[in-house]
Design a protein around this motif. Structure first.
Motif, PDB file in Angstrom:
ATOM      1  N   LYS A  55       0.850  -1.180   0.000  1.00 60.08           N
ATOM      2  CA  LYS A  55       0.000   0.000   0.000  1.00 60.08           C
ATOM      3  C   LYS A  55       0.889   1.235   0.000  1.00 60.08           C
ATOM      4  O   LYS A  55       1.859   1.313   0.747  1.00 60.08           O
ATOM      5  CB  LYS A  55      -0.892   0.036   1.242  1.00 60.08           C
ATOM      6  N   GLN A  56       0.557   2.167  -0.846  1.00 61.00           N
ATOM      7  CA  GLN A  56       1.291   3.433  -0.874  1.00 61.00           C
ATOM      8  C   GLN A  56       0.838   4.285   0.298  1.00 61.00           C
ATOM      9  O   GLN A  56      -0.372   4.413   0.544  1.00 61.00           O
ATOM     10  CB  GLN A  56       1.024   4.188  -2.195  1.00 61.00           C
ATOM     11  N   PRO A  57       1.774   4.882   1.022  1.00 55.57           N
ATOM     12  CA  PRO A  57       1.347   5.742   2.127  1.00 55.57           C
ATOM     13  C   PRO A  57       0.686   7.015   1.577  1.00 55.57           C
ATOM     14  O   PRO A  57       1.019   7.480   0.494  1.00 55.57           O
ATOM     15  CB  PRO A  57       2.652   6.085   2.848  1.00 55.57           C
ATOM     16  N   VAL A  58      -0.240   7.535   2.312  1.00 52.95           N
ATOM     17  CA  VAL A  58      -0.946   8.750   1.914  1.00 52.95           C
ATOM     18  C   VAL A  58      -0.007   9.932   2.115  1.00 52.95           C
ATOM     19  O   VAL A  58       0.664  10.044   3.139  1.00 52.95           O
ATOM     20  CB  VAL A  58      -2.233   8.925   2.745  1.00 52.95           C
ATOM     21  N   ALA A  59       0.041  10.805   1.112  1.00 54.46           N
ATOM     22  CA  ALA A  59       0.941  11.959   1.167  1.00 54.46           C
ATOM     23  C   ALA A  59       0.505  12.919   2.266  1.00 54.46           C
ATOM     24  O   ALA A  59      -0.689  13.126   2.501  1.00 54.46           O
ATOM     25  CB  ALA A  59       0.952  12.675  -0.168  1.00 54.46           C
TER      26      ALA A  59
END
Length: 147
Positions: free
Chosen positions: A6-10
């Protein structure tokens, strides 16, 4: 099927810093484009004046060559033949100079056209960003006033 991370939220700080950096880079690009435009314009003008000077010299040397050929036809002496050879040599040197400066100016003009186009784009982007900033700032003030 492979498992993807999962890509971390900016975060807001990262996005704000990215926007600030992008705007700063655009402003730097605009400054560089303006400086390059001034430099290339000056170079183009210098080459244009050099070409004009050489063309005037070319016309004078053509007349000198004609007179030397006429004098040589009238009285063919070693001095007259030498004058014709010198006139022809000077004329050829001037022709080479004209060709060289014309080619150089053509290259500078192509670069200048590209620079003008780039400056136009960057200037439009910067103006658009400033207009958007003003719009956002004015809308924030109105929201505060209504409360």
């Amino acid at each position: 099927m492979p498992v993807t991370k999962k890509q971390p939220v900016a975060r807001n700080a990262v996005i704000a810093n990215s926007i600030k950096t992008a705007v700063h880079n655009l402003e730097i690009a605009l400054e560089k484009a303006n400086k390059a435009l001034v430099a290339r314009s000056a170079e183009s003008k210098k080459l244009m004046n050099e070409t004009r000077r050489l063309r005037k010299r070319h016309v004078a040397q053509m007349n000198r060559k004609k007179r030397a050929i006429a004098a040589e036809k009238k009285n063919s002496t070693a001095e007259a033949r030498k004058a014709v050879k010198v006139a022809i040599a000077e004329l050829n040197a001037t022709k080479k100079g004209i060709e060289k400066t014309t080619a150089a100016r053509q290259a500078v003009l192509e670069e200048l056209n590209g620079l003008k186009q780039s400056q136009k784009y960057v200037n439009a982007y910067v103006k658009g960003i400033y207009a958007a900033d003003r719009t956002i700032a004015s809308s924030n003030k109105k929201k505060r006033a209504k409360r």
